[in-house]
Design an enzyme around this catalytic site. Sequence first.
Site, PDB file in Angstrom:
ATOM      1  N   ASP A 248      64.386   8.957  86.094  1.00 22.20           N
ATOM      2  CA  ASP A 248      64.207   7.919  86.148  1.00 22.20           C
ATOM      3  C   ASP A 248      64.966   6.940  87.456  1.00 22.20           C
ATOM      4  O   ASP A 248      64.651   6.346  87.766  1.00 22.20           O
ATOM      5  CB  ASP A 248      63.389   7.649  85.461  1.00 22.20           C
ATOM      6  CG  ASP A 248      62.331   8.333  84.468  1.00 22.20           C
ATOM      7  OD1 ASP A 248      61.753   8.677  85.316  1.00 22.20           O
ATOM      8  OD2 ASP A 248      62.087   7.884  83.094  1.00 22.20           O
TER       9      ASP A 248
ATOM     10  N   ARG B 171      68.531  -2.779  72.873  1.00 22.66           N
ATOM     11  CA  ARG B 171      67.662  -3.496  73.588  1.00 22.66           C
ATOM     12  C   ARG B 171      68.348  -4.532  74.691  1.00 22.66           C
ATOM     13  O   ARG B 171      68.275  -5.236  75.789  1.00 22.66           O
ATOM     14  CB  ARG B 171      65.794  -3.390  74.358  1.00 22.66           C
ATOM     15  CG  ARG B 171      65.484  -2.312  74.434  1.00 22.66           C
ATOM     16  CD  ARG B 171      66.041  -0.829  75.388  1.00 22.66           C
ATOM     17  NE  ARG B 171      65.878   0.652  75.310  1.00 22.66           N
ATOM     18  CZ  ARG B 171      66.200   1.588  75.420  1.00 22.66           C
ATOM     19  NH1 ARG B 171      67.735   1.614  75.480  1.00 22.66           N
ATOM     20  NH2 ARG B 171      65.791   2.691  75.930  1.00 22.66           N
TER      21      ARG B 171
ATOM     22  N   ASP C 297      59.518  -0.435  75.346  1.00 25.75           N
ATOM     23  CA  ASP C 297      61.320  -0.998  75.853  1.00 25.75           C
ATOM     24  C   ASP C 297      60.350  -1.707  77.066  1.00 25.75           C
ATOM     25  O   ASP C 297      61.548  -2.967  77.376  1.00 25.75           O
ATOM     26  CB  ASP C 297      61.552   0.713  76.034  1.00 25.75           C
ATOM     27  CG  ASP C 297      62.796   1.287  75.058  1.00 25.75           C
ATOM     28  OD1 ASP C 297      62.932   0.422  74.131  1.00 25.75           O
ATOM     29  OD2 ASP C 297      62.720   2.747  75.359  1.00 25.75           O
TER      30      ASP C 297
ATOM     31  N   SER D 170      62.571  13.632  75.749  1.00 24.91           N
ATOM     32  CA  SER D 170      62.213  11.552  75.727  1.00 24.91           C
ATOM     33  C   SER D 170      63.355  11.755  74.702  1.00 24.91           C
ATOM     34  O   SER D 170      62.805  11.449  73.843  1.00 24.91           O
ATOM     35  CB  SER D 170      61.499  11.317  76.451  1.00 24.91           C
ATOM     36  OG  SER D 170      61.872   9.552  76.219  1.00 24.91           O
TER      37      SER D 170
END
Length: 398
Positions: free
Chosen positions: A12, A92, A121, A173
């Site tokens: 990505d 994060r 996220d 994922s």
Amino acid sequence: MKIALAYSGGLDTSVAIKWLKEKYGASIICVYADVGQGEDILKIDKRAIASGASKVYVSDLKEKFINEFVFPALKAGAVYEKGYLLATALSRPLIVWELARVAVIEKCGSAAHGCTGKGNDQVRFEVGISTLAPHLEVIAPVREWELGSRDEEIEYAKEHGIPVDVTKKSPYSIDRNLWGISIEAGVLEDPWKEPPEDAYQITKSPQAAPNKPAYLVISFEKGVPVKLDGKRMKPSSLICKVAKIGGAHGVGRVDMVENRLVGIKSHEIYELPAATILNTAHKELEGLVLDRETAHYKELVSQKYSELVYYGLWYTPLKKALDAFVNETQKYVTGDVRVKLYKGTCAVAGRKSPYSLYNYKLATYDKGSTFDQKLAKGFIELWGLPYKIRAQALKRNR
Ligand code: ARG
């Protein structure tokens, strides 16, 4: 124009480099924050440049991650919806912090991330950026572009000369850091199906785990683990070691359907061996040293704290205020906890502390007790008095 991109080395964000360059005519500064993803850092650098980045920042933030994000959450006892020990969610705010730091140094006008439009996220990234560096414009390529599937992305990558690592193709994922692993997608999207063994990355299946238990002694100082089996270790080493032993004993697997912030229920599995073991031990030690009212009140704080972390509200006044409360409660959370790891379970097998409020002489049923049982009579009478009076009043009016 310059854009700072939170780069993971995956498909990505590699495609995002090219896409951003083409769409905005910008130069792309990649930011890779190492929080223990287990990636080869040298490859990250090369891969980003090969995908078209002008510059790459790779920073080892593992110790900072543990000290400033994981340990505060451990002290707070933060567990989202009773199962998720927040591994991804805790990383994060640190990745965002690093992204904002680089964006300022490099005088970027925008910051970009590779999150989809369906998850938590994206919220954590964007709320984080707008709090830490409100002047930055946020771009979310994966949410915007029209590359529908992974295959289309691979096609785009091939067309644009972006190196694609097909060996890395996984049906899931996966997000990994020192505190744990989050796994979603693929067959996990059917919550009725038992997750296949191949979905688990670092934990052995409890059935296949050793028949002999392992014992660990974890020593805490002010709510933070500092020693393993009597040996003082730096935080990241302690966590890796606990994770390895826990994983070998099948400890820390979590399979849950959770409520995402964006309104979707999702089925995810987690592997949190170190987090499970340390959280169990920490809670046990608190049980020994905290007075009842503080312990009970702290449960409310734990609940709220977990929501703040999950909801991307790390850099907020409430989170800071709760940290102050939590730190006050941790002053005497010092001592040792022995845990027993056996076929997927983590049980407490002993606890001690110089600040223990456990008093043998008060608790014992043997002779030598110093607890004056006569006092209990009057205490109970007053304790129950309001209800006795009420019962009498109701009776009078019957
Ligand atoms: N559901 C978890 C969370 O919101 C894990 C997200 C995993 N992310 C990923 N890119 N696989 O924190």
